[in-house]
Design a protein around this motif. Structure first.
Motif, PDB file in Angstrom:
ATOM      1  N   THR A 109      32.854  27.992  48.773  1.00  0.00           N
ATOM      2  CA  THR A 109      33.834  29.069  48.652  1.00  0.00           C
ATOM      3  C   THR A 109      35.002  28.892  49.604  1.00  0.00           C
ATOM      4  OG1 THR A 109      32.028  30.578  48.094  1.00  0.00           O
ATOM      5  CG2 THR A 109      34.136  31.578  48.649  1.00  0.00           C
ATOM      6  N   ALA A 110      36.194  29.108  49.083  1.00  0.00           N
ATOM      7  CA  ALA A 110      37.411  29.142  49.890  1.00  0.00           C
ATOM      8  C   ALA A 110      38.058  30.508  49.681  1.00  0.00           C
ATOM      9  CB  ALA A 110      38.368  28.036  49.462  1.00  0.00           C
ATOM     10  N   VAL A 111      38.879  30.916  50.626  1.00  0.00           N
ATOM     11  CA  VAL A 111      39.646  32.144  50.486  1.00  0.00           C
ATOM     12  C   VAL A 111      41.119  31.765  50.546  1.00  0.00           C
ATOM     13  CG1 VAL A 111      40.223  34.396  51.466  1.00  0.00           C
ATOM     14  CG2 VAL A 111      37.851  33.591  51.483  1.00  0.00           C
ATOM     15  N   ILE A 112      41.871  32.234  49.560  1.00  0.00           N
ATOM     16  CA  ILE A 112      43.295  31.962  49.480  1.00  0.00           C
ATOM     17  C   ILE A 112      44.030  33.253  49.814  1.00  0.00           C
ATOM     18  CG2 ILE A 112      45.184  31.169  48.000  1.00  0.00           C
ATOM     19  CD1 ILE A 112      42.872  29.914  46.228  1.00  0.00           C
ATOM     20  N   VAL A 113      44.944  33.172  50.771  1.00  0.00           N
ATOM     21  CA  VAL A 113      45.771  34.306  51.177  1.00  0.00           C
ATOM     22  C   VAL A 113      47.129  34.106  50.519  1.00  0.00           C
ATOM     23  CG1 VAL A 113      46.779  35.576  53.108  1.00  0.00           C
ATOM     24  CG2 VAL A 113      44.570  34.397  53.397  1.00  0.00           C
ATOM     25  N   ILE A 114      47.514  35.046  49.659  1.00  0.00           N
ATOM     26  CA  ILE A 114      48.756  34.925  48.892  1.00  0.00           C
ATOM     27  C   ILE A 114      49.706  36.048  49.273  1.00  0.00           C
ATOM     28  CG2 ILE A 114      49.790  34.870  46.581  1.00  0.00           C
ATOM     29  CD1 ILE A 114      46.984  34.167  45.495  1.00  0.00           C
ATOM     30  N   ARG A 115      50.961  35.684  49.540  1.00  0.00           N
ATOM     31  CA  ARG A 115      52.020  36.677  49.737  1.00  0.00           C
ATOM     32  C   ARG A 115      52.968  36.547  48.549  1.00  0.00           C
ATOM     33  NH1 ARG A 115      53.953  41.487  50.593  1.00  0.00           N
ATOM     34  NH2 ARG A 115      56.080  41.438  51.341  1.00  0.00           N
ATOM     35  N   PRO A 116      52.710  37.352  47.496  1.00  0.00           N
ATOM     36  CA  PRO A 116      53.585  37.302  46.324  1.00  0.00           C
ATOM     37  C   PRO A 116      54.798  38.217  46.513  1.00  0.00           C
ATOM     38  CG  PRO A 116      51.774  38.801  45.912  1.00  0.00           C
ATOM     39  CD  PRO A 116      51.572  38.242  47.297  1.00  0.00           C
ATOM     40  N   ALA A 117      55.856  37.948  45.768  1.00  0.00           N
ATOM     41  CA  ALA A 117      57.021  38.826  45.797  1.00  0.00           C
ATOM     42  C   ALA A 117      56.658  40.206  45.257  1.00  0.00           C
ATOM     43  CB  ALA A 117      58.168  38.215  44.993  1.00  0.00           C
ATOM     44  N   ASN A 118      55.770  40.237  44.256  1.00  0.00           N
ATOM     45  CA  ASN A 118      55.336  41.501  43.663  1.00  0.00           C
ATOM     46  C   ASN A 118      53.810  41.564  43.733  1.00  0.00           C
ATOM     47  OD1 ASN A 118      54.478  43.546  41.857  1.00  0.00           O
ATOM     48  ND2 ASN A 118      56.346  43.337  40.643  1.00  0.00           N
ATOM     49  N   LEU A 119      53.323  42.287  44.722  1.00  0.00           N
ATOM     50  CA  LEU A 119      51.885  42.355  44.994  1.00  0.00           C
ATOM     51  C   LEU A 119      51.106  42.933  43.813  1.00  0.00           C
ATOM     52  CD1 LEU A 119      50.040  42.014  47.718  1.00  0.00           C
ATOM     53  CD2 LEU A 119      49.932  44.474  47.498  1.00  0.00           C
ATOM     54  N   ASP A 120      51.572  44.047  43.261  1.00  0.00           N
ATOM     55  CA  ASP A 120      50.842  44.695  42.171  1.00  0.00           C
ATOM     56  C   ASP A 120      50.769  43.803  40.933  1.00  0.00           C
ATOM     57  OD1 ASP A 120      50.290  46.957  43.684  1.00  0.00           O
ATOM     58  OD2 ASP A 120      52.152  47.944  43.086  1.00  0.00           O
ATOM     59  N   LYS A 121      51.856  43.108  40.628  1.00  0.00           N
ATOM     60  CA  LYS A 121      51.858  42.203  39.474  1.00  0.00           C
ATOM     61  C   LYS A 121      50.864  41.064  39.692  1.00  0.00           C
ATOM     62  CE  LYS A 121      54.771  39.391  36.505  1.00  0.00           C
ATOM     63  NZ  LYS A 121      56.140  38.933  36.199  1.00  0.00           N
ATOM     64  N   CYS A 122      50.836  40.507  40.890  1.00  0.00           N
ATOM     65  CA  CYS A 122      49.901  39.429  41.197  1.00  0.00           C
ATOM     66  C   CYS A 122      48.458  39.891  41.012  1.00  0.00           C
ATOM     67  CB  CYS A 122      50.137  38.935  42.616  1.00  0.00           C
ATOM     68  SG  CYS A 122      49.078  37.564  43.113  1.00  0.00           S
ATOM     69  N   LEU A 123      48.140  41.045  41.568  1.00  0.00           N
ATOM     70  CA  LEU A 123      46.784  41.587  41.425  1.00  0.00           C
ATOM     71  C   LEU A 123      46.426  41.808  39.960  1.00  0.00           C
ATOM     72  CD1 LEU A 123      46.795  44.125  44.382  1.00  0.00           C
ATOM     73  CD2 LEU A 123      45.271  42.156  44.150  1.00  0.00           C
ATOM     74  N   SER A 124      47.363  42.357  39.213  1.00  0.00           N
ATOM     75  CA  SER A 124      47.134  42.636  37.793  1.00  0.00           C
ATOM     76  C   SER A 124      46.907  41.343  37.004  1.00  0.00           C
ATOM     77  CB  SER A 124      48.325  43.410  37.219  1.00  0.00           C
ATOM     78  OG  SER A 124      48.167  43.613  35.846  1.00  0.00           O
ATOM     79  N   VAL A 125      47.717  40.342  37.248  1.00  0.00           N
ATOM     80  CA  VAL A 125      47.572  39.066  36.535  1.00  0.00           C
ATOM     81  C   VAL A 125      46.222  38.432  36.851  1.00  0.00           C
ATOM     82  CG1 VAL A 125      48.440  36.683  36.432  1.00  0.00           C
ATOM     83  CG2 VAL A 125      50.039  38.611  36.287  1.00  0.00           C
ATOM     84  N   LEU A 126      45.848  38.403  38.113  1.00  0.00           N
ATOM     85  CA  LEU A 126      44.564  37.814  38.477  1.00  0.00           C
ATOM     86  C   LEU A 126      43.396  38.579  37.853  1.00  0.00           C
ATOM     87  CD1 LEU A 126      45.265  36.944  42.205  1.00  0.00           C
ATOM     88  CD2 LEU A 126      44.969  35.323  40.317  1.00  0.00           C
ATOM     89  N   GLU A 127      43.499  39.896  37.858  1.00  0.00           N
ATOM     90  CA  GLU A 127      42.441  40.709  37.238  1.00  0.00           C
ATOM     91  C   GLU A 127      42.371  40.460  35.724  1.00  0.00           C
ATOM     92  OE1 GLU A 127      39.204  43.012  37.025  1.00  0.00           O
ATOM     93  OE2 GLU A 127      40.192  42.529  38.909  1.00  0.00           O
ATOM     94  N   ASN A 128      43.524  40.396  35.072  1.00  0.00           N
ATOM     95  CA  ASN A 128      43.573  40.190  33.620  1.00  0.00           C
ATOM     96  C   ASN A 128      43.088  38.807  33.205  1.00  0.00           C
ATOM     97  OD1 ASN A 128      44.553  42.768  33.209  1.00  0.00           O
ATOM     98  ND2 ASN A 128      46.687  42.127  33.117  1.00  0.00           N
ATOM     99  N   HIS A 129      43.172  37.827  34.094  1.00  0.00           N
ATOM    100  CA  HIS A 129      42.774  36.456  33.771  1.00  0.00           C
ATOM    101  C   HIS A 129      41.472  36.044  34.451  1.00  0.00           C
ATOM    102  CE1 HIS A 129      46.365  35.185  31.527  1.00  0.00           C
ATOM    103  NE2 HIS A 129      47.005  36.048  32.298  1.00  0.00           N
ATOM    104  N   LYS A 130      40.709  37.029  34.891  1.00  0.00           N
ATOM    105  CA  LYS A 130      39.472  36.730  35.615  1.00  0.00           C
ATOM    106  C   LYS A 130      38.543  35.832  34.793  1.00  0.00           C
ATOM    107  CE  LYS A 130      37.664  40.260  37.559  1.00  0.00           C
ATOM    108  NZ  LYS A 130      36.884  41.421  37.981  1.00  0.00           N
ATOM    109  N   ASN A 131      38.362  36.138  33.504  1.00  0.00           N
ATOM    110  CA  ASN A 131      37.464  35.337  32.663  1.00  0.00           C
ATOM    111  C   ASN A 131      37.995  33.930  32.453  1.00  0.00           C
ATOM    112  OD1 ASN A 131      35.662  37.444  32.383  1.00  0.00           O
ATOM    113  ND2 ASN A 131      36.601  38.202  30.509  1.00  0.00           N
TER     114      ASN A 131
END
Length: 142
Positions: A109-131
């Motif tokens: 396991t690795a942990v990636i720390v991301i600073r996106p320009a749009n935090l909510d969009k990043c979270l949403s995209v990752l959640e939507n593409h989890k599978n």
């Protein structure tokens, strides 16, 4: 998952990084991850710590310039191609990444720390593409 990152602005002079580590250690604040970006005059120390609010307070008391920033933490498989799969999805969905850094928790396991320009969009995209991100035994977690 959304987390608070502590950013400390440091003069480029010997011992400043150790001062921060010592202050946090004396305050019983654990550092989980950090990165340093520097220029000729100053550096920016970015930290993931056990208590970001307390870290800011104790560092400000010692006259450091400190602020917190929201970042995204993603647990990723620690294997070739895992980072690329995640970045391809974020790029395809138009998520701009200002910076990122990562650390390995173990050989799985690795942990990636991301600073996106749009935090909510990043979270949403990752959640939507989890599978889509999970392939076989690979597990990505926010």
């Amino acid at each position: 998952m959304k987390a608070k990152q502590v950013s400390v602005f440091l003069e480029n002079k010997s011992g400043r990084l150790n001062e921060v580590a010592q202050i946090l250690g004396e305050a019983n604040i654990n550092i989980s991850a950090f990165t340093v970006a520097d220029t000729s005059d100053f550096g920016v120390l970015r930290l993931i710590v056990s208590d970001p609010d307390k870290a800011c307070n104790v560092l400000k008391e010692k006259h450091f310039s400190v602020r917190t920033t929201d970042v995204v933490l993603v647990k990723s498989p620690n294997q070739p191609g895992a980072l690329s799969r995640m970045l391809q999805i974020l790029n395809a969905e138009g998520v701009f990444i200002e910076y990122l850094y990562a650390f390995s928790m173990n050989d799985k396991t690795a942990v990636i720390v991301i600073r996106p320009a749009n935090l909510d969009k990043c979270l949403s995209v990752l959640e939507n593409h989890k599978n889509e991100l999970s392939a076989g035994d690979d597990q990505y977690q926010l």
